[in-house]
Design a protein around this motif. Structure first.
Motif, PDB file in Angstrom:
ATOM      1  N   VAL A 174      47.332  29.507  41.791  1.00 58.20           N
ATOM      2  CA  VAL A 174      47.129  30.589  40.824  1.00 58.20           C
ATOM      3  C   VAL A 174      46.202  31.611  41.463  1.00 58.20           C
ATOM      4  N   LEU A 175      46.647  32.859  41.458  1.00 54.06           N
ATOM      5  CA  LEU A 175      45.868  33.971  41.994  1.00 54.06           C
ATOM      6  C   LEU A 175      45.377  34.817  40.830  1.00 54.06           C
ATOM      7  N   LEU A 176      44.066  34.965  40.714  1.00 50.01           N
ATOM      8  CA  LEU A 176      43.469  35.793  39.669  1.00 50.01           C
ATOM      9  C   LEU A 176      43.091  37.138  40.271  1.00 50.01           C
ATOM     10  N   VAL A 177      43.655  38.213  39.755  1.00 56.42           N
ATOM     11  CA  VAL A 177      43.286  39.555  40.192  1.00 56.42           C
ATOM     12  C   VAL A 177      42.138  39.994  39.303  1.00 56.42           C
ATOM     13  N   HIS A 178      41.003  40.323  39.934  1.00 54.77           N
ATOM     14  CA  HIS A 178      39.808  40.655  39.165  1.00 54.77           C
ATOM     15  C   HIS A 178      39.066  41.795  39.857  1.00 54.77           C
ATOM     16  N   HIS A 179      38.272  42.491  39.102  1.00 56.69           N
ATOM     17  CA  HIS A 179      37.553  43.653  39.627  1.00 56.69           C
ATOM     18  C   HIS A 179      36.087  43.335  39.906  1.00 56.69           C
ATOM     19  N   THR A 180      35.497  44.122  40.780  1.00 55.43           N
ATOM     20  CA  THR A 180      34.070  44.003  41.060  1.00 55.43           C
ATOM     21  C   THR A 180      33.279  44.857  40.080  1.00 55.43           C
ATOM     22  N   THR A 181      31.973  44.709  40.135  1.00 56.30           N
ATOM     23  CA  THR A 181      31.094  45.572  39.355  1.00 56.30           C
ATOM     24  C   THR A 181      31.158  46.981  39.933  1.00 56.30           C
ATOM     25  N   LYS A 182      30.555  47.948  39.265  1.00 56.22           N
ATOM     26  CA  LYS A 182      30.598  49.339  39.719  1.00 56.22           C
ATOM     27  C   LYS A 182      30.089  49.507  41.142  1.00 56.22           C
ATOM     28  N   ASN A 183      29.046  48.753  41.496  1.00 56.09           N
ATOM     29  CA  ASN A 183      28.503  48.895  42.856  1.00 56.09           C
ATOM     30  C   ASN A 183      29.290  48.079  43.888  1.00 56.09           C
ATOM     31  N   ALA A 187      29.244  44.981  44.558  1.00 54.20           N
ATOM     32  CA  ALA A 187      28.511  43.889  45.196  1.00 54.20           C
ATOM     33  C   ALA A 187      29.060  42.510  44.844  1.00 54.20           C
ATOM     34  N   THR A 188      29.595  42.363  43.663  1.00 49.96           N
ATOM     35  CA  THR A 188      30.098  41.066  43.213  1.00 49.96           C
ATOM     36  C   THR A 188      31.170  41.301  42.151  1.00 49.96           C
ATOM     37  N   GLU A 189      31.887  40.239  41.801  1.00 49.94           N
ATOM     38  CA  GLU A 189      32.895  40.381  40.766  1.00 49.94           C
ATOM     39  C   GLU A 189      32.244  40.464  39.392  1.00 49.94           C
ATOM     40  N   ARG A 190      32.952  41.091  38.457  1.00 53.15           N
ATOM     41  CA  ARG A 190      32.450  41.236  37.096  1.00 53.15           C
ATOM     42  C   ARG A 190      32.448  39.885  36.389  1.00 53.15           C
ATOM     43  N   GLY A 191      31.629  39.775  35.357  1.00 56.86           N
ATOM     44  CA  GLY A 191      31.681  38.631  34.466  1.00 56.86           C
ATOM     45  C   GLY A 191      30.888  37.422  34.909  1.00 56.86           C
ATOM     46  N   SER A 192      31.221  36.308  34.297  1.00 56.52           N
ATOM     47  CA  SER A 192      30.509  35.051  34.498  1.00 56.52           C
ATOM     48  C   SER A 192      30.589  34.563  35.938  1.00 56.52           C
ATOM     49  N   ALA A 198      30.640  31.631  36.717  1.00 57.37           N
ATOM     50  CA  ALA A 198      31.456  30.413  36.710  1.00 57.37           C
ATOM     51  C   ALA A 198      32.770  30.643  37.458  1.00 57.37           C
ATOM     52  N   LEU A 199      33.245  31.883  37.474  1.00 56.34           N
ATOM     53  CA  LEU A 199      34.492  32.188  38.168  1.00 56.34           C
ATOM     54  C   LEU A 199      34.366  31.935  39.661  1.00 56.34           C
ATOM     55  N   ARG A 200      33.365  32.509  40.298  1.00 54.75           N
ATOM     56  CA  ARG A 200      33.181  32.320  41.744  1.00 54.75           C
ATOM     57  C   ARG A 200      32.977  30.845  42.057  1.00 54.75           C
ATOM     58  N   GLY A 201      32.233  30.152  41.216  1.00 57.20           N
ATOM     59  CA  GLY A 201      31.981  28.732  41.438  1.00 57.20           C
ATOM     60  C   GLY A 201      33.246  27.897  41.421  1.00 57.20           C
ATOM     61  N   ALA A 202      34.208  28.287  40.600  1.00 55.51           N
ATOM     62  CA  ALA A 202      35.435  27.509  40.462  1.00 55.51           C
ATOM     63  C   ALA A 202      36.506  27.885  41.476  1.00 55.51           C
ATOM     64  N   CYS A 203      36.376  29.047  42.082  1.00 57.67           N
ATOM     65  CA  CYS A 203      37.401  29.517  43.022  1.00 57.67           C
ATOM     66  C   CYS A 203      37.304  28.795  44.364  1.00 57.67           C
ATOM     67  N   VAL A 204      38.451  28.475  44.916  1.00 56.73           N
ATOM     68  CA  VAL A 204      38.520  27.882  46.241  1.00 56.73           C
ATOM     69  C   VAL A 204      38.308  28.968  47.291  1.00 56.73           C
ATOM     70  N   CYS A 205      38.823  30.157  47.012  1.00 52.02           N
ATOM     71  CA  CYS A 205      38.778  31.259  47.967  1.00 52.02           C
ATOM     72  C   CYS A 205      38.624  32.568  47.203  1.00 52.02           C
ATOM     73  N   VAL A 206      37.780  33.469  47.711  1.00 51.29           N
ATOM     74  CA  VAL A 206      37.628  34.809  47.135  1.00 51.29           C
ATOM     75  C   VAL A 206      37.965  35.808  48.236  1.00 51.29           C
ATOM     76  N   ILE A 207      38.968  36.628  47.979  1.00 52.37           N
ATOM     77  CA  ILE A 207      39.404  37.634  48.950  1.00 52.37           C
ATOM     78  C   ILE A 207      39.141  39.003  48.344  1.00 52.37           C
ATOM     79  N   GLU A 208      38.440  39.844  49.089  1.00 53.85           N
ATOM     80  CA  GLU A 208      38.105  41.189  48.616  1.00 53.85           C
ATOM     81  C   GLU A 208      38.921  42.228  49.370  1.00 53.85           C
TER      82      GLU A 208
END
Length: 103
Positions: free
Chosen positions: A61-70, A72-77, A79-89
């Motif tokens: 499952v691939l989740l398409v998600h946005h970063t914060t305005k700056n 620096a990191t993805e928006r929201g909780s 918990a998302l980054r913690g649960a992801c196997v891989c984060v591709i920007e």
């Protein structure tokens, strides 16, 4: 966001064997289910549903998600980054795109 929605989704895909399911965008899908991307509890529900899809369809499952305005990191909780196997920007423009694996 809830078991009934995941069940309906899986039933709609009953005859399919996808290698990849793309959820685009995470925020839009969460809001349709009444969820809040800033809530660790709601993010946990979404991630649980994604896990069920992965298990029952034997796919990624691939989740398409946005970063914060700056950016620096993805928006929201977190918990998302913690649960992801891989984060591709993806950064830049269509003419000059940079792909980075940050996790």
């Amino acid at each position: 966001m809830d078991d009934a929605a995941v069940t309906a989704f899986l039933e709609a895909m009953a005859d399919l064997s996808p290698a990849l399911v793309v959820i685009d965008t995470l925020a839009r899908c969460m809001s349709l289910g009444g969820g809040d991307e800033n809530s660790a509890r709601d993010m946990g529900k979404l991630l649980q549903g994604c896990g069920r899809i992965m298990q029952e369809k034997d796919c990624a499952v691939l989740l398409v998600h946005h970063t914060t305005k700056n950016g620096a990191t993805e928006r929201g909780s977190s918990a998302l980054r913690g649960a992801c196997v891989c984060v591709i920007e993806l950064t830049g423009s269509a003419d000059d795109l940079t792909v980075t694996c940050s996790k």
